[in-house]
Scaffold this motif. Structure first.
Motif, PDB file in Angstrom:
ATOM      1  N   SER A   1       1.403   2.100  -9.479  1.00  0.00           N
ATOM      2  CA  SER A   1       0.627   2.311  -8.262  1.00  0.00           C
ATOM      3  C   SER A   1      -0.539   1.334  -8.203  1.00  0.00           C
ATOM      4  O   SER A   1      -0.769   0.676  -7.178  1.00  0.00           O
TER       5      SER A   1
ATOM      6  N   SER B   1      -7.358   3.539  -1.696  1.00  0.00           N
ATOM      7  CA  SER B   1      -6.262   4.111  -2.482  1.00  0.00           C
ATOM      8  C   SER B   1      -6.409   3.800  -3.964  1.00  0.00           C
ATOM      9  O   SER B   1      -6.001   4.603  -4.817  1.00  0.00           O
TER      10      SER B   1
ATOM     11  N   TYR C   1       0.873   5.876 -12.427  1.00  0.00           N
ATOM     12  CA  TYR C   1      -0.409   5.326 -12.027  1.00  0.00           C
ATOM     13  C   TYR C   1      -0.522   3.825 -12.264  1.00  0.00           C
ATOM     14  O   TYR C   1      -1.168   3.125 -11.478  1.00  0.00           O
TER      15      TYR C   1
ATOM     16  N   ILE D   1       0.840  -1.207   0.000  1.00  0.00           N
ATOM     17  CA  ILE D   1       0.000   0.000   0.000  1.00  0.00           C
ATOM     18  C   ILE D   1       0.874   1.256   0.000  1.00  0.00           C
ATOM     19  O   ILE D   1       0.582   2.229  -0.705  1.00  0.00           O
ATOM     20  N   GLN D   2       1.960   1.225   0.764  1.00  0.00           N
ATOM     21  CA  GLN D   2       2.855   2.385   0.788  1.00  0.00           C
ATOM     22  C   GLN D   2       3.482   2.620  -0.576  1.00  0.00           C
ATOM     23  O   GLN D   2       3.560   3.755  -1.058  1.00  0.00           O
TER      24      GLN D   2
ATOM     25  N   ASN E   1       0.885   4.121  -2.884  1.00  0.00           N
ATOM     26  CA  ASN E   1       0.636   5.537  -2.624  1.00  0.00           C
ATOM     27  C   ASN E   1       1.794   6.415  -3.093  1.00  0.00           C
ATOM     28  O   ASN E   1       1.589   7.518  -3.605  1.00  0.00           O
TER      29      ASN E   1
ATOM     30  N   ASN F   1       1.654   6.633  -6.821  1.00  0.00           N
ATOM     31  CA  ASN F   1       0.548   7.498  -7.224  1.00  0.00           C
ATOM     32  C   ASN F   1       0.938   8.958  -7.128  1.00  0.00           C
ATOM     33  O   ASN F   1       0.616   9.760  -8.012  1.00  0.00           O
ATOM     34  N   ARG F   2       1.646   9.311  -6.060  1.00  0.00           N
ATOM     35  CA  ARG F   2       2.085  10.701  -5.916  1.00  0.00           C
ATOM     36  C   ARG F   2       3.088  11.075  -7.006  1.00  0.00           C
ATOM     37  O   ARG F   2       3.170  12.244  -7.409  1.00  0.00           O
TER      38      ARG F   2
ATOM     39  N   LEU G   1      -1.281  -1.643  -5.327  1.00  0.00           N
ATOM     40  CA  LEU G   1      -2.498  -1.513  -4.517  1.00  0.00           C
ATOM     41  C   LEU G   1      -3.462  -2.664  -4.758  1.00  0.00           C
ATOM     42  O   LEU G   1      -4.071  -3.186  -3.815  1.00  0.00           O
TER      43      LEU G   1
ATOM     44  N   ASN H   1      -6.413   6.439  -6.945  1.00  0.00           N
ATOM     45  CA  ASN H   1      -5.607   6.249  -8.150  1.00  0.00           C
ATOM     46  C   ASN H   1      -6.438   6.505  -9.407  1.00  0.00           C
ATOM     47  O   ASN H   1      -6.032   7.248 -10.312  1.00  0.00           O
TER      48      ASN H   1
END
Length: 218
Positions: free
Chosen positions: A106, A132, A103, A91-92, A95, A98-99, A110, A136
């Motif tokens: 990410s 999340s 995508y 998950i980290q 994320n 994604n930042r 996820l 996304n």
């Protein structure tokens, strides 16, 4: 360095500055790990350094590198796939990517986290992953598709209230953006009711002001 998973993360959060210096110092002298315990320690060093760069330094590029190394050790070398991997690594990574607007990568991490948690019936962790995933999809501009992710998350059984609120608020935002104003307002009012009556890990004033501003401008 110990290898207690949840305890180490919590301890590091409370001693971030000192812990960062210690971990950077500990990482460099290491030879290649020789057994499972040493690989676990090696993984933990990379994981906590990733956490430090992400949360303390806001350094997404170095955080990504350390988290990806931690994932490779835990998942590929140690051949482990559990809720800890999903929550603290996948998950980290999702994320962070994604930042960084990567995508597709990410989404990959996820979705993998979600699948692991659903299979193991860890639905609160699955809710974090699918929330999340909705973000996304939303960040790519696909608000209608994002709605489906938030709605799926809300079908998971026995969720903590904070997960229900988070999913619901994101759902309400997506509904508002796509013109479904009555449904968005109703969900927002339900969240307000939860926040006023229950103790959850949200700042009610911040959340309610945010959503009040949103609906005032619709």
């Amino acid at each position: 360095i110990t290898v207690n998973k949840e305890e180490d993360v919590a301890h590091f959060e409370n001693n971030m500055g000192k812990g960062f210096t210690m971990l950077e110092t500990a990482l460099h002298p290491w030879r290649n790990p020789q057994d499972t315990l040493e690989w676990e320690v090696w993984h933990k060093l990379h994981l906590l350094l990733g956490y430090a760069h992400f949360k303390k330094k806001k350094d997404l590029l170095n955080a990504r590198t350390y988290y990806e190394d931690a994932r490779a050790i835990y998942q590929d070398t140690l051949q482990l796939a559990d809720v800890y991997l999903a929550e603290h690594i996948l998950i980290q990574l999702g994320n962070i990517h994604n930042r960084l607007r990567d995508y597709e990568k990410s989404y990959y991490f996820l979705n993998q986290a979600k699948d692991i948690c659903v299979q193991l019936e860890a639905y609160d962790k699955a809710a974090l992953a699918i929330n999340s995933l909705g973000v996304n999809i939303r960040d790519r501009g696909n608000w209608l598709e994002a709605i489906g992710y938030y709605q799926e998350g809300l079908t998971y059984p026995n969720l903590k209230l904070e997960n229900i609120v988070q999913l619901s608020l994101n759902l309400a935002e997506a509904l508002a953006v796509t013109g479904q104003l009555d449904s968005s307002r109703q969900i927002t009012l339900e969240c307000q009711n939860i926040l006023e009556k229950k103790s959850v890990d949200f700042d009610p004033e911040f959340v309610l002001e945010y959503w009040a501003d949103l609906h005032e401008n619709l």
